[in-house]
Design an enzyme around this catalytic site. Structure first.
Site, PDB file in Angstrom:
ATOM      1  N   TYR A  81       0.832  -1.201   0.000  1.00  0.00           N
ATOM      2  CA  TYR A  81       0.000   0.000   0.000  1.00  0.00           C
ATOM      3  C   TYR A  81       0.870   1.256   0.000  1.00  0.00           C
ATOM      4  O   TYR A  81       1.668   1.480   0.914  1.00  0.00           O
ATOM      5  CB  TYR A  81      -0.927   0.032   1.208  1.00  0.00           C
ATOM      6  CG  TYR A  81      -2.007  -1.029   1.225  1.00  0.00           C
ATOM      7  CD1 TYR A  81      -2.241  -1.851   0.119  1.00  0.00           C
ATOM      8  CD2 TYR A  81      -2.802  -1.209   2.349  1.00  0.00           C
ATOM      9  CE1 TYR A  81      -3.228  -2.816   0.145  1.00  0.00           C
ATOM     10  CE2 TYR A  81      -3.802  -2.175   2.381  1.00  0.00           C
ATOM     11  CZ  TYR A  81      -4.002  -2.975   1.276  1.00  0.00           C
ATOM     12  OH  TYR A  81      -4.993  -3.935   1.296  1.00  0.00           O
ATOM     13  N   SER A  92      -5.361 -14.080   1.577  1.00  0.00           N
ATOM     14  CA  SER A  92      -6.122 -13.020   0.927  1.00  0.00           C
ATOM     15  C   SER A  92      -6.239 -13.339  -0.554  1.00  0.00           C
ATOM     16  O   SER A  92      -5.231 -13.552  -1.231  1.00  0.00           O
ATOM     17  CB  SER A  92      -5.424 -11.663   1.127  1.00  0.00           C
ATOM     18  OG  SER A  92      -6.148 -10.623   0.487  1.00  0.00           O
ATOM     19  N   TRP A 144     -13.539  -6.932   2.355  1.00  0.00           N
ATOM     20  CA  TRP A 144     -13.165  -5.561   2.006  1.00  0.00           C
ATOM     21  C   TRP A 144     -13.993  -5.076   0.821  1.00  0.00           C
ATOM     22  O   TRP A 144     -14.668  -5.852   0.159  1.00  0.00           O
ATOM     23  CB  TRP A 144     -11.674  -5.460   1.679  1.00  0.00           C
ATOM     24  CG  TRP A 144     -11.098  -6.542   0.806  1.00  0.00           C
ATOM     25  CD1 TRP A 144     -10.647  -7.770   1.205  1.00  0.00           C
ATOM     26  CD2 TRP A 144     -10.914  -6.508  -0.609  1.00  0.00           C
ATOM     27  NE1 TRP A 144     -10.188  -8.493   0.138  1.00  0.00           N
ATOM     28  CE2 TRP A 144     -10.330  -7.743  -0.997  1.00  0.00           C
ATOM     29  CE3 TRP A 144     -11.165  -5.542  -1.593  1.00  0.00           C
ATOM     30  CZ2 TRP A 144     -10.018  -8.053  -2.321  1.00  0.00           C
ATOM     31  CZ3 TRP A 144     -10.842  -5.859  -2.914  1.00  0.00           C
ATOM     32  CH2 TRP A 144     -10.274  -7.086  -3.261  1.00  0.00           C
ATOM     33  N   GLN A 175     -17.280  10.324   6.946  1.00  0.00           N
ATOM     34  CA  GLN A 175     -17.579   9.040   6.302  1.00  0.00           C
ATOM     35  C   GLN A 175     -17.503   7.904   7.314  1.00  0.00           C
ATOM     36  O   GLN A 175     -18.336   6.990   7.309  1.00  0.00           O
ATOM     37  CB  GLN A 175     -16.595   8.785   5.162  1.00  0.00           C
ATOM     38  CG  GLN A 175     -16.818   9.628   3.930  1.00  0.00           C
ATOM     39  CD  GLN A 175     -15.812   9.293   2.831  1.00  0.00           C
ATOM     40  OE1 GLN A 175     -14.982   8.397   2.977  1.00  0.00           O
ATOM     41  NE2 GLN A 175     -15.879  10.025   1.728  1.00  0.00           N
ATOM     42  N   GLU A 178     -20.544   7.853   9.581  1.00  0.00           N
ATOM     43  CA  GLU A 178     -21.697   7.347   8.828  1.00  0.00           C
ATOM     44  C   GLU A 178     -21.622   5.832   8.712  1.00  0.00           C
ATOM     45  O   GLU A 178     -22.603   5.119   8.955  1.00  0.00           O
ATOM     46  CB  GLU A 178     -21.737   7.971   7.429  1.00  0.00           C
ATOM     47  CG  GLU A 178     -22.867   7.405   6.570  1.00  0.00           C
ATOM     48  CD  GLU A 178     -22.779   7.832   5.110  1.00  0.00           C
ATOM     49  OE1 GLU A 178     -23.560   7.308   4.300  1.00  0.00           O
ATOM     50  OE2 GLU A 178     -21.915   8.684   4.787  1.00  0.00           O
TER      51      GLU A 178
END
Length: 401
Positions: free
Chosen positions: A123, A221, A276, A362, A365
């Site tokens: 990442y 994964s 995800w 976000q 929420e």
């Protein structure tokens, strides 16, 4: 990482043994805890906090947190307790958002009961791990109070800096720990399968890093069920440590793996699911209903594939269904994002759903999805299945019936 939209582009002791993950069914947990924590600011009706077992999870231990409204589940059939909502760092940390915003997001998440933070060596070319590590060091939270996971596969440009060889698993994890400024991660994931690495070598290397105290558990994964089962069988054959969970993409338009294949693995060998992209790269929020906003992920450099998907015939078909789902969200007095995340949480065997957010609004929420979950009763789920028109079919069950 390439994400398909409808995304098909593509502490304790550090030593563990094969006997640590019993496959017997666990007794159902009964939680007596209640929470007086303030509700997240979100468009959703309040629900009674006495409902501790959620749809599809009668077989899983689940309880409310002591100081928050967060719910916690076992990671597969291991003893590790994780928040049912985790925070991911893909695209955001070290890239899309500044370090100050990343710290604010993590602080709100932690204070709201989130204890699972996910990253990967790939990442932002390692910057996501660095940012995460800097924040954890600055905040000074007890290491025993949170779970950090990272993923190993793409570590650099050299041939020996990628893949799942014993060399890269060990060296790659050491590099991750250095960037994270941690002595260990709780879970190290193999970030995809590797046809060039023998499965026994992978399982032995994962067992080694656990025995050395560099990780507590390991998982997979984007592996398929056959590969996961092979890893488990080798672990049992040679008294090694088996994987405890699989990370998989899961949302309205990506269902087969999580709803058909992983539940079978959960019941047979105890492998749980951490999912995800619950909002399909933002598609399910409705932000792309009228085009591609300049500040959206589809407008970012390197995400042309996402914009192409949105403009495809299949993408347009999905957008039409999303508009209908928004009407359903209005009926439930919640936002489309909250409905989509709650829908993921209701699936059997899902231990945690990873959120990807670019600001605290976000995040708040998305955390509100926990209170939507109790409204997803069987008739409502059936209505959503009809609307989506893509419910996976279990041929084995249909043949038996």
């Amino acid at each position: 990482m390439q994400v398909s939209i409808a995304c098909n582009v593509g502490g304790g002791s550090g030593s563990a043994g094969a006997g640590e993950y019993p496959l017997k069914e666990r007794r159902a947990a009964v939680s007596t805890n209640t929470s007086n924590a303030p509700a997240c600011q979100s468009k959703v009706r309040a629900e009674p906090t006495s409902r501790n077992t959620l749809l599809g999870h009668a077989h899983m231990k689940e309880a409310l947190g002591r100081h928050s409204n967060m719910k916690y589940r076992n990671l597969g059939k291991s003893g590790l307790r994780v928040s049912c909502l985790g925070l991911g760092t893909w695209v955001t940390f070290g890239s899309q958002i500044c370090d100050e915003m990343a710290e604010s997001v993590m602080t709100v998440a932690y204070d709201s009961g989130v204890n699972l933070f996910d990253t990967a060596e790939v990442y932002a070319s390692g910057r996501a791990e660095t940012t995460l590590g800097n924040i954890l060091k600055k905040k000074g939270w007890r290491r025993s109070s949170y779970v950090v996971t990272t993923k190993i596969y793409w570590g650099g440009q050299a041939e020996t800096e990628r893949g799942l060889s014993r060399k890269h698993i060990i060296e790659g994890l050491r590099g991750s720990l250095s960037r994270l400024q941690l002595d260990y991660v709780d879970i190290v994931f193999a970030n995809r399968s590797d046809i060039n690495a023998p499965m026994e070598e992978i399982v032995r290397a994962m067992t080694f890093v656990i025995d050395q105290g560099m990780a507590m558990y390991w998982g997979t994964s984007r592996w398929n069920a056959v590969e996961i089962m092979e890893a488990y069988s080798i672990a049992r054959q040679f008294n090694l440590v088996p994987p405890v969970c699989e990370q998989a993409e899961y949302h309205y338009f990506q269902r087969d793996k999580v709803e058909l294949h992983l539940p079978e693995l959960y019941h047979k060998i105890g492998v749980g699911a951490v999912t995800w992209s619950p909002l399909a790269c933002g598609l399910l929020t409705g932000k792309y209903n009228e085009g591609v906003p300049e500040s959206s992920r589809a407008a970012m450099k390197g995400h042309a594939w996402l914009k192409e998907r949105l403009c495809s015939d299949e993408g347009k078909k999905q957008l039409r269904k999303i508009k209908e789902l928004h009407l359903l969200a209005d009926r439930l007095n919640c936002t489309p994002a909250q409905l989509a995340i709650a829908w993921c949480l209701r699936s059997e065997g899902v231990s945690s759903v990873l959120l990807g957010v670019s600001n605290t609004e976000q995040l708040l929420e998305n955390l509100g999805s926990l209170r939507v979950l109790s409204q997803l009763n069987p008739p409502l789920i059936a209505e959503m299945d009809v609307l989506l028109g893509n419910k996976p079919r279990n041929a084995k069950k249909e043949a038996k019936s």
